[in-house]
Design an enzyme around this catalytic site. Sequence first.
Site, PDB file in Angstrom:
ATOM      1  N   ARG A  30      37.659  32.593  27.449  1.00  9.92           N
ATOM      2  CA  ARG A  30      37.452  31.620  26.242  1.00  9.92           C
ATOM      3  C   ARG A  30      38.758  30.469  26.314  1.00  9.92           C
ATOM      4  O   ARG A  30      40.030  30.879  26.615  1.00  9.92           O
ATOM      5  CB  ARG A  30      37.527  31.824  24.916  1.00  9.92           C
TER       6      ARG A  30
ATOM      7  N   GLU B 181      33.821  21.125  30.266  1.00 12.35           N
ATOM      8  CA  GLU B 181      32.766  21.329  31.895  1.00 12.35           C
ATOM      9  C   GLU B 181      32.183  20.618  31.699  1.00 12.35           C
ATOM     10  O   GLU B 181      31.269  20.514  31.550  1.00 12.35           O
ATOM     11  CB  GLU B 181      32.698  23.162  31.195  1.00 12.35           C
TER      12      GLU B 181
ATOM     13  N   HIS C 185      32.209  28.092  35.914  1.00 12.83           N
ATOM     14  CA  HIS C 185      32.247  29.323  34.453  1.00 12.83           C
ATOM     15  C   HIS C 185      31.128  30.407  34.983  1.00 12.83           C
ATOM     16  O   HIS C 185      30.727  30.416  35.172  1.00 12.83           O
ATOM     17  CB  HIS C 185      32.319  28.456  33.730  1.00 12.83           C
TER      18      HIS C 185
END
Length: 102
Positions: free
Chosen positions: A21, A50, A69
């Site tokens: 995270r 993102e 990610h």
Amino acid sequence: MVDAATLACLPAHGYLINTARTGLIDQQALIEALAEKRFAGAGLDVFDYEPLPAGHPLRTLPNVLATPHLGYVTARNYRDYFGQAVEDIAAWLQGAPQRVLD
């Protein structure tokens, strides 16, 4: 949370890896430490925004390896996940769901 004081504990040859995270690490402190080369570098798979904006420092620092990610992705992971998703959809369409939440 990993703050500036914690980052200062990393040895010069150390690398910080974060695939969990983004909120776990003080992003501004991280950027400053990386820019000043206080430790070897960082591997990052999670970000405040993102996708990262084009001019974001984490995109330009030479001691950062940034991935989109996808740190959890493996061929087996995808095969299992998507295979089960297709099974679930087919079973639901036949009126016989396989995985029912109680």
